[in-house]
Design a protein around this motif. Structure first.
Motif, PDB file in Angstrom:
ATOM      1  N   HIS A  93      13.063  19.063   8.259  1.00 26.20           N
ATOM      2  CA  HIS A  93      11.383  19.266   8.709  1.00 26.20           C
ATOM      3  C   HIS A  93      10.951  18.819   7.509  1.00 26.20           C
ATOM      4  O   HIS A  93       9.765  18.012   7.744  1.00 26.20           O
ATOM      5  N   GLU A  94      11.179  19.097   6.245  1.00 22.96           N
ATOM      6  CA  GLU A  94      10.353  18.960   5.122  1.00 22.96           C
ATOM      7  C   GLU A  94      10.383  17.177   4.965  1.00 22.96           C
ATOM      8  O   GLU A  94       9.325  16.678   4.479  1.00 22.96           O
ATOM      9  N   SER A  95      11.541  16.532   5.203  1.00 25.64           N
ATOM     10  CA  SER A  95      11.674  15.311   5.167  1.00 25.64           C
ATOM     11  C   SER A  95      10.565  14.442   5.990  1.00 25.64           C
ATOM     12  O   SER A  95      10.183  13.454   5.614  1.00 25.64           O
ATOM     13  N   TRP A  96      10.678  15.156   7.317  1.00 24.31           N
ATOM     14  CA  TRP A  96       9.740  14.402   8.375  1.00 24.31           C
ATOM     15  C   TRP A  96       8.203  14.685   7.941  1.00 24.31           C
ATOM     16  O   TRP A  96       7.583  13.738   8.122  1.00 24.31           O
ATOM     17  N   LEU A  97       7.913  15.789   7.502  1.00 25.37           N
ATOM     18  CA  LEU A  97       6.485  16.030   6.885  1.00 25.37           C
ATOM     19  C   LEU A  97       6.085  15.159   5.878  1.00 25.37           C
ATOM     20  O   LEU A  97       4.874  14.766   6.040  1.00 25.37           O
ATOM     21  N   ASP A  98       7.114  14.782   4.888  1.00 21.41           N
ATOM     22  CA  ASP A  98       6.546  13.851   4.005  1.00 21.41           C
ATOM     23  C   ASP A  98       6.737  12.370   4.310  1.00 21.41           C
ATOM     24  O   ASP A  98       5.858  11.596   3.746  1.00 21.41           O
ATOM     25  N   TYR A  99       7.453  12.238   5.274  1.00 17.19           N
ATOM     26  CA  TYR A  99       7.630  10.669   5.673  1.00 17.19           C
ATOM     27  C   TYR A  99       6.417   9.938   6.238  1.00 17.19           C
ATOM     28  O   TYR A  99       6.336   8.829   5.885  1.00 17.19           O
ATOM     29  N   VAL A 100       5.625  11.027   6.960  1.00 17.08           N
ATOM     30  CA  VAL A 100       4.556  10.319   7.470  1.00 17.08           C
ATOM     31  C   VAL A 100       3.722   9.556   6.668  1.00 17.08           C
ATOM     32  O   VAL A 100       3.398   8.545   6.883  1.00 17.08           O
ATOM     33  N   GLU A 101       3.321  10.178   5.697  1.00 24.61           N
ATOM     34  CA  GLU A 101       2.329   9.405   4.657  1.00 24.61           C
ATOM     35  C   GLU A 101       2.803   8.714   3.683  1.00 24.61           C
ATOM     36  O   GLU A 101       2.698   7.631   3.257  1.00 24.61           O
ATOM     37  N   SER A 102       4.552   9.041   3.430  1.00 23.01           N
ATOM     38  CA  SER A 102       5.151   8.318   2.205  1.00 23.01           C
ATOM     39  C   SER A 102       5.568   6.875   2.870  1.00 23.01           C
ATOM     40  O   SER A 102       5.700   5.999   1.923  1.00 23.01           O
ATOM     41  N   SER A 103       6.036   6.758   3.968  1.00 21.10           N
ATOM     42  CA  SER A 103       6.495   5.551   4.664  1.00 21.10           C
ATOM     43  C   SER A 103       5.887   5.308   5.828  1.00 21.10           C
ATOM     44  O   SER A 103       5.538   3.946   5.722  1.00 21.10           O
ATOM     45  N   LEU A 104       5.646   6.018   6.883  1.00 21.15           N
ATOM     46  CA  LEU A 104       5.197   5.567   8.034  1.00 21.15           C
ATOM     47  C   LEU A 104       3.698   4.889   7.950  1.00 21.15           C
ATOM     48  O   LEU A 104       3.303   3.876   8.519  1.00 21.15           O
ATOM     49  N   ALA A 105       2.863   5.666   7.242  1.00 24.36           N
ATOM     50  CA  ALA A 105       1.178   5.191   7.203  1.00 24.36           C
ATOM     51  C   ALA A 105       1.134   3.873   6.883  1.00 24.36           C
ATOM     52  O   ALA A 105       0.112   3.303   7.302  1.00 24.36           O
ATOM     53  N   MET A 106       1.682   3.530   5.940  1.00 22.44           N
ATOM     54  CA  MET A 106       1.476   1.986   5.245  1.00 22.44           C
ATOM     55  C   MET A 106       1.484   1.175   6.217  1.00 22.44           C
ATOM     56  O   MET A 106       0.474   0.318   6.488  1.00 22.44           O
ATOM     57  N   PRO A 107       2.687   0.771   6.881  1.00 25.80           N
ATOM     58  CA  PRO A 107       2.709  -0.440   8.184  1.00 25.80           C
ATOM     59  C   PRO A 107       1.539  -0.142   9.019  1.00 25.80           C
ATOM     60  O   PRO A 107       0.923  -1.240   9.514  1.00 25.80           O
ATOM     61  N   VAL A 108       1.259   1.058   9.580  1.00 23.98           N
ATOM     62  CA  VAL A 108       0.451   1.201  10.551  1.00 23.98           C
ATOM     63  C   VAL A 108      -0.925   0.977   9.974  1.00 23.98           C
ATOM     64  O   VAL A 108      -1.571   0.461  10.970  1.00 23.98           O
ATOM     65  N   MET A 109      -1.362   1.443   8.975  1.00 22.06           N
ATOM     66  CA  MET A 109      -2.617   1.176   8.470  1.00 22.06           C
ATOM     67  C   MET A 109      -3.086  -0.170   7.948  1.00 22.06           C
ATOM     68  O   MET A 109      -3.950  -0.646   8.378  1.00 22.06           O
ATOM     69  N   VAL A 110      -2.206  -0.848   7.598  1.00 24.11           N
ATOM     70  CA  VAL A 110      -2.235  -2.370   7.111  1.00 24.11           C
ATOM     71  C   VAL A 110      -2.403  -3.118   8.205  1.00 24.11           C
ATOM     72  O   VAL A 110      -3.174  -4.015   8.708  1.00 24.11           O
ATOM     73  N   THR A 111      -1.664  -2.874   9.527  1.00 23.20           N
ATOM     74  CA  THR A 111      -1.571  -3.232  10.636  1.00 23.20           C
ATOM     75  C   THR A 111      -2.887  -3.053  11.463  1.00 23.20           C
ATOM     76  O   THR A 111      -3.758  -3.938  11.882  1.00 23.20           O
ATOM     77  N   LEU A 112      -3.399  -1.901  11.504  1.00 18.99           N
ATOM     78  CA  LEU A 112      -4.745  -1.689  12.161  1.00 18.99           C
ATOM     79  C   LEU A 112      -5.761  -2.278  11.330  1.00 18.99           C
ATOM     80  O   LEU A 112      -6.645  -2.939  11.768  1.00 18.99           O
ATOM     81  N   PHE A 113      -5.797  -2.356   9.917  1.00 16.84           N
ATOM     82  CA  PHE A 113      -6.846  -2.775   9.230  1.00 16.84           C
ATOM     83  C   PHE A 113      -6.869  -4.507   9.476  1.00 16.84           C
ATOM     84  O   PHE A 113      -8.026  -5.011   9.514  1.00 16.84           O
ATOM     85  N   SER A 114      -5.744  -5.012   9.681  1.00 18.37           N
ATOM     86  CA  SER A 114      -5.816  -6.340  10.019  1.00 18.37           C
ATOM     87  C   SER A 114      -6.324  -6.537  11.414  1.00 18.37           C
ATOM     88  O   SER A 114      -7.096  -7.570  11.421  1.00 18.37           O
ATOM     89  N   ARG A 115      -5.972  -5.872  12.152  1.00 17.50           N
ATOM     90  CA  ARG A 115      -6.553  -6.000  13.550  1.00 17.50           C
ATOM     91  C   ARG A 115      -8.043  -5.723  13.640  1.00 17.50           C
ATOM     92  O   ARG A 115      -8.828  -6.505  14.322  1.00 17.50           O
ATOM     93  N   MET A 116      -8.379  -4.962  12.897  1.00 18.21           N
ATOM     94  CA  MET A 116      -9.929  -4.427  13.095  1.00 18.21           C
ATOM     95  C   MET A 116     -10.761  -5.636  12.222  1.00 18.21           C
ATOM     96  O   MET A 116     -12.038  -5.508  12.639  1.00 18.21           O
TER      97      MET A 116
END
Length: 207
Positions: A93-116
């Motif tokens: 659980h601790e790994s998933w909790l930290d994973y969200v912002e440490s790994s997943l967020a970057m490609p999602v946010m960069v893709t979102l900003f590019s499309r916006m």
């Protein structure tokens, strides 16, 4: 009492969700975004980086969603939204909790900003590959589970919610049916419904 500084369409909705789910006392201070969709300068009076969420609890000032979720859980949760300490599930659980912002967020946010930007420019291929890899990782996790840790909602799910909301907003879930179903389950939680009723949706409305 915890004072939560909550910017519209921000990570702070995660904390509102937890506080509502625990029926914990708190004061909500809401901030609108600027015309450029930025945080207002007023937030810098609370935290030097102008971050949201930020909480105040007596002399304590905390930023960072995962830290705040852990703090609120420890103060009010009585173990409700975390696996038992010392167990294998606790560390997963601790790994998933930290994973969200440490790994997943970057490609999602960069893709979102590019499309916006709306200029039709393609997303960097490395970001596209990273996005596919990380969404595939989450897709596999929730394929045969209601939530990240099984049948019970946890802090990791609350943390995950914001990034999934942005991925949906940015039309990134077309090849992720299990994530879409997982997102529907998260939105069906009564605490989520109360939080968004109080503080607004996680992602802005589509134009």
């Amino acid at each position: 009492m915890i004072k939560l500084h909550c910017l519209a369409y921000s990570r702070a909705l995660r904390v509102v969700w937890l506080l509502e789910a625990l029926d914990a006392p708190y004061e909500l201070v809401k901030y609108d975004r600027t015309s450029e969709f930025q945080a207002p300068e007023a937030l810098k009076a609370v935290h030097p980086l102008g971050k949201s969420p930020t909480i105040e609890d007596g002399d304590l000032i905390l930023a960072e969603s995962a830290t705040i979720l852990r703090y609120v859980q420890e103060k009010h949760g009585k173990g409700r939204f975390v696996p038992a300490p010392g167990t294998t599930d606790h560390w997963i659980h601790e790994s998933w909790l930290d994973y969200v912002e440490s790994s997943l967020a970057m490609p999602v946010m960069v893709t979102l900003f590019s499309r916006m930007q709306g200029d039709g420019a393609p997303v960097n291929p490395r970001i596209e590959r990273a996005l596919e890899t990380h969404l595939g990782h989450v897709e596999a996790r929730v394929k045969d589970r209601a939530f990240l840790m099984g049948d019970a909602l946890t802090l990791a799910d609350m943390q995950m919610s914001y990034i999934i909301a942005l991925a949906e907003f940015g039309d990134m879930l077309g090849k992720a049916p299990h994530i879409r179903a997982y997102w529907e389950r998260l939105q069906a939680d009564p605490g989520f419904a109360r939080a968004t009723g109080i503080a607004g949706q996680m992602a802005p409305p589509r134009r």
